[in-house]
Design an enzyme around this catalytic site. Structure first.
Site, short mmCIF file in Angstrom:
data_model
loop_
_atom_site.label_atom_id
_atom_site.label_comp_id
_atom_site.label_asym_id
_atom_site.label_seq_id
_atom_site.Cartn_x
_atom_site.Cartn_y
_atom_site.Cartn_z
N PRO A 292 57.01 10.28 54.84
CA PRO A 292 56.97 9.03 55.62
C PRO A 292 55.54 8.53 55.77
O PRO A 292 54.61 9.30 56.01
CB PRO A 292 57.55 9.45 56.97
CG PRO A 292 57.21 10.91 57.08
CD PRO A 292 57.25 11.45 55.68
N CYS A 362 40.35 -19.21 53.30
CA CYS A 362 40.43 -20.49 52.60
C CYS A 362 41.56 -20.47 51.57
O CYS A 362 41.33 -20.55 50.36
CB CYS A 362 39.09 -20.80 51.94
SG CYS A 362 38.95 -22.52 51.43
#
Length: 437
Positions: A292, A362
């Site tokens: 996990p 951006c």
């Protein structure tokens, strides 16, 4: 608000608390954007996994999947809980070495391990190298011969079971870049090559069927298929596996749309399926390993941002921008991952609007949350994104030449810096001046 308020802590001041510490105090101390981990949540989930194995009376290893989030402090925390780790690169292995992590508790994954990475693994005598392809078998054989060394190995196989998840997260189906195919006989051929090499000790097999999976059935089918494969190998050539590694991929809750069972319930179903099939085939019971990552690190993590600008598009939507974004969490832009967020200074404040939470990068696609119900916000407020502990900082970049955020661990109200915030100087420390004319 859409967020599950039962999953978060709110202190007497009405602020979001993480690991007993006030989120606003953490922001004052470390600034934003900031990644914060609740250490107790990490410990508790490991304990839940361990208890399942103990209750079922089987030998086991809980191996944390480092790719979810890796740093020296994280590895040291995992070691405190007597868990293993799996690494997928020389960088993750080097980090584990620097953390003083016990090398016999390290598994090494990857579908294109380099000679240098394999040599590092052999030199440090890690617990097991999980072989992914025939080229890797050849490389490892050469390295072991040159170094007069021995190493434990396992074979990663593709069981032909497709998880019901995002396409990029499916790794167990036949058409995958990972592992030896069972159906075509690749895995049997690989087994014969490994068993013929006296320098390799074959521990068992591994499979991983995908990530962020909510259904138990796929895991049960994969576990049964792995045992059937080991049963055939035991019957045909007398090979007895010591380990069956069923990987990870246990789904967690990100938003109210997600309704997973507790991660340890997946493991309980897997173990019971394995025990049942082993009994039917009258085989020795192997140790069961799991890997996990997301289910340990994910729910324990928070990303804290400072609210900045706002843009209202009449009749369409409003944008609220924060001082982070795809540089510290690319998952929403990469594969449309969804998150919830709360206002850290007042998580219980009534909802006033639904906004699009935008990042500062951006790119038009730098959107952290498409539709987030929130109270009225103003510049300077602190927004907390929930369950960001897996694959956020691990995938972070310096896009637009932005420094990566700091990472802080918190437990019992005490905080410590786990990773320093990058500076502008850090951004250019590998740059070289232009000298060509």
């Amino acid at each position: 608000m859409s967020s599950d308020m039962s999953q978060i802590q709110i202190n007497q001041a009405g602020h979001l608390a993480i690991g007993g510490a006030d989120a606003l105090d953490l922001v004052k101390k470390y600034q934003t954007p900031l990644v914060v981990y609740d250490v107790k949540a990490i410990r508790d989930q490991i304990h839940h996994f361990q208890k399942v194995f103990q209750d079922n009376g089987v030998d086991y290893a809980v191996s944390y999947a480092s790719k979810a989030f890796a740093c020296i402090a994280m590895f040291q925390l995992i070691n405190q809980e007597d868990a293993h780790i799996d690494v997928v690169s020389g960088g993750e292995l080097y980090t584990a070495i620097q953390a003083g992590f016990p090398m016999d508790h390290v598994s090494f994954h990857g579908n294109d391990k380099s000679v240098e990475e394999l040599e590092m693994a052999v030199d440090h005598q890690i617990g097991v190298i999980i072989l992914d392809n025939f080229h890797e078998i050849d490389l490892l054989k050469q390295i072991l011969d040159e170094k007069d060394a021995h190493i434990n190995v396992m074979l990663r196989v593709t069981p032909g079971i497709s998880a019901h998840t995002h396409e990029y997260d499916q790794t167990g189906q036949v058409d995958s870049k990972f592992g030896f195919d069972l159906q075509s006989g690749q895995a049997r051929k690989a087994l014969n090559l490994v068993l013929a090499d006296p320098r390799m000790t074959m521990l068992g097999i591994h499979a991983h069927i995908g990530s962020q999976i909510f259904e138990v059935k796929g895991f049960e089918m994969a576990a049964t298929k792995l045992i059937d494969t080991l049963g055939d190998w035991h019957k045909d050539i007398g090979y007895t596996a010591k380990v069956v590694n069923v990987g990870g991929g246990f789904g967690i809750r990100y938003t109210e749309e997600d309704d997973p069972i507790a991660p340890e319930m997946f493991v309980d179903a897997i173990v019971k399926a394995i025990k049942k099939r082993v009994g039917e085939l009258d085989m020795p019971m192997p140790a069961v390993w799991i890997e996990p990552g997301r289910s340990i690190a994910g729910p324990a993590g928070y990303n804290l941002y400072t609210v900045g600008s706002r843009k209202d598009v009449p009749g369409i939507r409003s944008y609220v921008t924060v001082d982070g974004g795809m540089g510290d969490n690319i998952r929403p832009a990469l594969y449309q991952a969804k998150y919830d967020a709360v206002l850290a200074n007042d998580p219980k404040a009534p909802v006033k609007e639904t906004v699009r939470v935008a990042g500062k990068y951006c790119e038009s696609g730098d959107i952290l949350i498409q539709k987030q119900p929130l109270p009225a916000t103003k510049p300077g407020d602190v927004l907390a994104m929930l369950a960001t502990g897996a694959y956020g900082y691990a995938m972070a970049s310096n896009y637009n030449r932005n420094p990566r955020p700091a990472v802080v661990f918190v437990e019992n109200g005490k905080d410590q810096l786990a990773i320093k915030r990058e500076s502008y100087e850090d951004l250019i420390h590998l740059d070289e001046p232009f000298t060509l004319k």
